[in-house]
Design an enzyme around this catalytic site. Structure first.
Site, short mmCIF file in Angstrom:
data_model
loop_
_atom_site.label_atom_id
_atom_site.label_comp_id
_atom_site.label_asym_id
_atom_site.label_seq_id
_atom_site.Cartn_x
_atom_site.Cartn_y
_atom_site.Cartn_z
N LEU A 32 16.70 -17.67 -8.67
CA LEU A 32 18.16 -16.94 -8.60
C LEU A 32 18.03 -15.60 -8.28
O LEU A 32 17.38 -14.74 -8.54
CB LEU A 32 18.42 -17.19 -10.15
N HIS A 36 23.68 -16.72 -6.90
CA HIS A 36 23.70 -17.41 -8.04
C HIS A 36 24.38 -17.04 -9.50
O HIS A 36 25.13 -17.77 -10.07
CB HIS A 36 22.31 -18.12 -8.50
N LYS A 149 28.87 -19.49 0.79
CA LYS A 149 27.64 -18.97 1.59
C LYS A 149 27.59 -20.51 2.33
O LYS A 149 27.06 -20.23 3.44
CB LYS A 149 26.67 -18.63 0.52
N GLN A 153 28.95 -27.29 2.71
CA GLN A 153 28.62 -28.00 1.46
C GLN A 153 29.84 -28.04 0.78
O GLN A 153 30.23 -29.10 0.15
CB GLN A 153 27.30 -27.31 0.85
N SER A 186 17.88 -17.57 -1.58
CA SER A 186 16.52 -17.56 -1.88
C SER A 186 15.48 -17.68 -0.86
O SER A 186 14.37 -17.30 -1.04
CB SER A 186 16.51 -19.01 -2.89
P1 AMP Z 1 20.99 -23.10 -3.83
O1 AMP Z 1 20.37 -22.63 -4.86
O2 AMP Z 1 20.73 -22.33 -2.36
O3 AMP Z 1 21.23 -24.60 -3.52
O4 AMP Z 1 22.57 -22.62 -4.09
C1 AMP Z 1 23.13 -22.93 -5.38
C2 AMP Z 1 24.48 -22.45 -5.18
O5 AMP Z 1 24.59 -21.05 -5.09
C3 AMP Z 1 25.52 -22.84 -4.06
O6 AMP Z 1 26.67 -23.37 -4.42
C4 AMP Z 1 25.47 -21.77 -2.98
O7 AMP Z 1 26.39 -21.64 -2.13
C5 AMP Z 1 25.45 -20.53 -3.96
N1 AMP Z 1 24.88 -19.50 -3.27
C6 AMP Z 1 23.78 -19.43 -2.81
N2 AMP Z 1 23.78 -17.94 -2.13
C7 AMP Z 1 24.88 -17.26 -2.34
C8 AMP Z 1 25.42 -15.99 -2.26
N3 AMP Z 1 24.81 -15.14 -1.41
N4 AMP Z 1 26.81 -15.89 -2.57
C9 AMP Z 1 27.47 -16.77 -3.26
N5 AMP Z 1 26.98 -17.95 -3.54
C10 AMP Z 1 25.76 -18.39 -3.15
#
Ligand code: AMP
Length: 280
Positions: A32, A36, A149, A153, A186
């Site tokens: 995270l 997140h 981001k 998706q 991440s």
């Molecule tokens: P992930 O763990 O990469 O699958 O991301 C989980 C959620 O967090 C997804 O909805 C991503 O779009 C969101 N997310 C990831 N990076 C960011 C960011 N920099 N700003 C806002 N939301 C993010």
């Protein structure tokens, strides 16, 4: 904060919460960061109960992609999740989500999943929509939170929810960035120091296009070329795509007349990064 490893534990905790409470749900793959946490905080602010899932979903990685290298740190994640307002953390094993012999998938067909990331990752969104449907079925949230981001998706999930009449509202939160402008991800920890420096070109190239747009430029060809030239000025970058598309439908356009998405995917040696900006 409760932690559920199994579906049985998850159901027990959800039943204890009771059906009259609103549930905000944040699906993630963990490791995270503040992006997140912004989703968790939004869920916490607008719902009675906040459920977070941490699941590195194998079906959205193709063979040879970075499933094994994907960063993981559950202890750190659970502390951050709790501090941000998570009430229930679901952290299942793949065998819990995909019972032996599972062969059912949810797939959004058409251009929306074929372009952008779908070109280099043709099976990716099928994995995403399948796992998100499974998680929605298990958690039954009122509102699910996603980050801008991952713009494609968001578009794909919204379409799936509409097409299948899923009883959930989709909330989209803005991109959270590092102080120097790099979109939080991440995968940023996987960048070598030189790559980390050059990765700044993603947000800088989009900012340059936005400045030109604000100065009156409306040609997709010209704005795309500005982004491409910026990115190519950094030798460690390999452009996967630079696209300027209709914000809602992701349809191709030539001239900007309505809210528009400028999206980039750039590969470094082992790490692929995304960024985007809305031209509005
Ligand atoms: P992930 O763990 O990469 O699958 O991301 C989980 C959620 O967090 C997804 O909805 C991503 O779009 C969101 N997310 C990831 N990076 C960011 C960011 N920099 N700003 C806002 N939301 C993010």
């Amino acid at each position: 904060m409760k932690i559920a490893k199994t579906i049985t534990e998850l159901k027990t905790y959800l039943e204890a919460i009771g059906g009259d409470k609103t549930i905000g749900f944040v699906p993630t793959m963990g490791y995270l960061h503040d992006g997140h946490l912004s989703l968790i905080k939004a869920a916490h602010a607008h719902n009675d109960v906040t459920v977070l899932s941490i699941f590195v979903n194998p079906t959205q990685f193709a063979p040879g992609e970075d499933l094994d290298a994907y960063p993981r740190d559950f202890l750190r994640d659970s502390r951050l999740a709790e501090a941000a307002g998570t009430d229930l953390l679901f952290f299942p094993d793949p065998a819990e989500i995909y019972p032996a012999g599972a062969s059912t998938f949810v797939e959004v067909e058409g251009e929306i999943t074929k372009k952008l990331c779908g070109q280099s990752r043709p099976t990716h969104f099928k994995g995403v929509t399948t796992v998100v449907t499974i998680l929605f079925n298990l958690i039954n949230p009122n509102i699910a939170y996603f980050g801008q981001k991952d713009a494609q998706q968001v578009a794909v999930i919204k379409k799936m929810v509409r097409d299948l009449h899923l009883p959930v509202q989709i909330a989209v939160c803005p991109i959270v960035r590092e102080a120097d402008g790099l979109a939080m991800s991440s995968r940023n920890v996987l960048l070598h120091p030189k790559e980390r420096k050059q990765a700044l070109v993603l947000s800088q190239s989009l900012a340059a296009a936005k400045a030109l747009y604000q100065a009156g430029e409306r040609s997709v060809k010209i704005l795309t070329a500005v982004i491409v030239n910026h990115i190519n000025s950094m030798p460690l970058t390999h452009i996967d795509y630079v696209e300027i598309l209709d914000f809602e439908t992701l349809a191709n356009i030539e001239t900007i007349t309505s809210p528009t998405l400028a999206a980039v995917a750039v590969r470094f040696e082992k790490t692929r990064l995304l960024d985007n900006i809305i031209l509005d």
